[in-house]
Design a protein around this motif. Sequence first.
Motif, short mmCIF file in Angstrom:
data_model
loop_
_atom_site.label_atom_id
_atom_site.label_comp_id
_atom_site.label_asym_id
_atom_site.label_seq_id
_atom_site.Cartn_x
_atom_site.Cartn_y
_atom_site.Cartn_z
N GLU A 45 0.86 -1.19 0.00
CA GLU A 45 0.00 0.00 0.00
C GLU A 45 0.90 1.24 0.00
O GLU A 45 1.28 1.76 1.04
CB GLU A 45 -0.90 0.00 1.24
CG GLU A 45 -1.92 -1.12 1.30
CD GLU A 45 -3.20 -0.80 0.55
OE1 GLU A 45 -3.41 0.40 0.23
OE2 GLU A 45 -3.98 -1.73 0.29
N ASP A 83 -1.92 -10.01 1.05
CA ASP A 83 -2.97 -9.10 0.61
C ASP A 83 -3.57 -8.45 1.84
O ASP A 83 -3.43 -8.92 2.97
CB ASP A 83 -4.03 -9.86 -0.21
CG ASP A 83 -4.73 -10.94 0.60
OD1 ASP A 83 -4.02 -11.67 1.33
OD2 ASP A 83 -5.96 -11.06 0.52
N GLY A 176 -7.29 -4.79 -4.37
CA GLY A 176 -6.18 -3.90 -4.06
C GLY A 176 -6.36 -2.51 -4.64
O GLY A 176 -7.29 -2.23 -5.40
#
Length: 281
Positions: A45, A83, A176
Amino acid sequence: MSYKISKTFIAAGIFLAASTVSAFAGPLMERIEANKTIRIGFANEIPWAYSGKNNSPDGFVNAHTVGVLKTMGYTNIEPVVTDWGGLIPGLQANRFDMITGGMYILEKRCKNVSFSEPMAKVSDAFMVKPGNPKGIHTMEDLVKTGAIMVAVAGHNTVDLAKRVGVPASNIIEVPGASETLAAVKAGRADAAAATYFSARDMVEKSNGAVALSDVTKQPTTRSNWVGIGFRHADADFRDKFNAAQAKYIGTKEMLAAVGKFGYGKGVLPDGKDTEWVCKNR
């Protein structure tokens, strides 16, 4: 320092019961005493946390966490990428020992995660089409315009949108951040909800394909605090981490480490502690 990075993909949505806190050392201290690595779990991220050059745990939350650990004398660190939906289940399943990635301290997460004291206070934002034709700056704007929102599954923005009144049929959940950007660019969604830092980073890299909403129009009551996540069984280590963080946060050394990722003095937490945040977010 070089890092050997691990990858693990864990089914999202599985929350295991919290371990009973031992009166003695938790599992993380036992690992450290056995000369094993401290495994830091995070999703990619940008600019919060991601795998950088030589597999280094980059991003400002990782830089901060590594900096605190260093002041504690711990440098045997192993980054583990998963994830977003696998972070909390992976922590509970002992696949890593700490989770970073820019995770908001939220009441429902506090039941499964023992958060450090806040290391940042931030807000959300939207990625929108150039010119922001529907004038989307807040969740209420989504309701007024009937706009379609896209967000990463498991992010706080999904629950928030539903509470404000955005119909579930108007919310697209994707794995995502890159998928949120793609949905807006392709016209499948009118706005992508994300943290301000993530949205700003993607907008800057989009070559004008998307724009950033006006973050100043976000209600201040929706600001969020970011913490480092530990297992409940590692409350002993979390307390030591908090003590070290209190001395490190806001120092020239800390701000130099996180500054290159966009973290500045304006992001420093405002004095609210984790107990308050868990009850109010």
